[in-house]
Design an enzyme around this catalytic site. Structure first.
Site, PDB file in Angstrom:
ATOM      1  N   GLY A  96       0.856  -0.476  -0.256  1.00  0.00           N
ATOM      2  CA  GLY A  96       0.031   0.169  -0.184  1.00  0.00           C
ATOM      3  C   GLY A  96       1.109   1.375  -0.267  1.00  0.00           C
ATOM      4  N   ASP A 145       2.023  -1.184 -13.257  1.00  0.00           N
ATOM      5  CA  ASP A 145       2.458  -1.374 -12.155  1.00  0.00           C
ATOM      6  C   ASP A 145       2.671  -2.972 -12.356  1.00  0.00           C
ATOM      7  OD1 ASP A 145       1.679   0.442 -10.623  1.00  0.00           O
ATOM      8  OD2 ASP A 145       0.616  -0.786  -9.150  1.00  0.00           O
TER       9      ASP A 145
END
Ligand code: PMV
Length: 306
Positions: A96, A145
């Site tokens: 995160g 990503d």
């Protein structure tokens, strides 16, 4: 051992979800996954260190870990056979934090599942499969990503297009620091999407401005103009702040990095917490890293090849 690269976004997060380009750089940290065979198990398990997390595709529910369990089922679902495994992951990325930990884990898990079957899959297919993994965590990933987790290196990414390799004229040194609070990429992406829905023209122009910064950043990297790249990062940060993606902690860190001589600094990844990055040179690297450590932050120094 199967591997997925971590990354930082140099320029262009969020607008990349809406079709503009982004510039990203892999970091020498990522996810590693090994496996052992389970006999007559009919389920696949995943243990993750140092998070101390366990999920099992076979049990009804892994309380509190449902998305990860679901992602593991998606990955296992690509194979129509009875090869079942105990997967063991080592994460060298904070979760995160904007460093692409879930995509890195997905790529490493998918590569381990192939490795166990003696398969070598082309990177393009690993990327596509890892997008299905990533969609479990946030519904609308741009894919940046996953592309970086699969291929590594320095690259320009645009949604739906193959990754374009970027060759920096000089190595790029970054100081990456974690604000201390994680954030949800899904919530941050949703918040930007709502702003875009409310004010399509204004926010669309802001995305275009970020897109132009990204293309200039690519040129600056290729031409070795690191001072310009730093200025572009700072401009990008201001636009990300206008999208309400920064926090007091990130602002304090960015100010400290700039005061210590960074060439530019910005939030990286989803924002709302997570990490910031500062572009540094040999003269400023130490001072910037120390200034961020003095704020009590975890600091990663990243060097990318030329
Ligand atoms: O915070 P991260 O590492 O998941 O970065 C996400 C980058 C975004 O542009 C915010 C989302 C996306 O899917 O590209």
């Amino acid at each position: 051992m199967a591997y997925g690269h971590g990354k930082v976004i140099l320029l262009g997060e969020h607008s990349v979800v809406h079709g503009r380009p982004a510039l990203a750089i892999s970091v020498d940290r990522g996810a590693e996954v090994t496996f052992t065979r389970l006999e007559d198990a009919e389920h696949t398990t995943l243990h993750i260190e140092p998070w101390g997390v366990d999920v099992d595709s076979g049990v009804e529910t892994n309380e509190g870990r449902e998305p990860l369990q679901q992602a593991l089922r998606v990955a296992r679902g690509f194979y129509d056979d009875d090869v079942d495994l105990a997967l063991s992951a080592t994460m060298r990325l904070p979760s995160g934090a904007g460093m692409g930990s879930s995509a890195a884990l997905g790529v490493a898990v998918l590569r381990a599942l192939d490795e166990a079957r003696g398969l070598t899959r082309p990177d393009g297919e690993v990327y596509e499969r890892s997008l299905a993994w990533e969609r479990v965590f946030h519904g609308n990933p741009s894919g940046v990503d996953n592309a970086m987790a699969t291929h590594g290196g320095v690259a320009l990414f645009k949604r739906g297009e193959p990754l374009t390799r970027v060759v920096p004229r000089h190595p790029v040194s970054l100081v990456v620091a974690y604000s201390g609070s994680s954030s949800s990429t899904k919530l941050m992406v949703d918040s930007v999407a709502r702003q875009y829905e409310r004010e399509p023209e204004r926010i669309g122009k802001l995305f275009d401005a970020i897109g132009a910064i990204v293309m200039n950043g690519k040129l600056a990297l290729e031409q070795g103009e690191l001072k310009s790249l730093g200025q572009l990062m700072t401009m990008n940060h201001k636009l990300l702040s206008a999208l309400m993606l920064s926090t007091d902690a990130l602002e304090e860190m960015i100010a400290a990095a700039n005061e210590a001589g960074a060439l530019g600094a910005k939030v990286t990844g989803a924002g709302g917490g997570g990490c910031m990055i500062a572009l540094v040179d040999d003269g400023s690297r130490h001072a910037v890293a120390e200034a961020l450590r003095a704020l009590g932050k975890t600091v990663y120094e990243v060097e990318s090849g030329s």
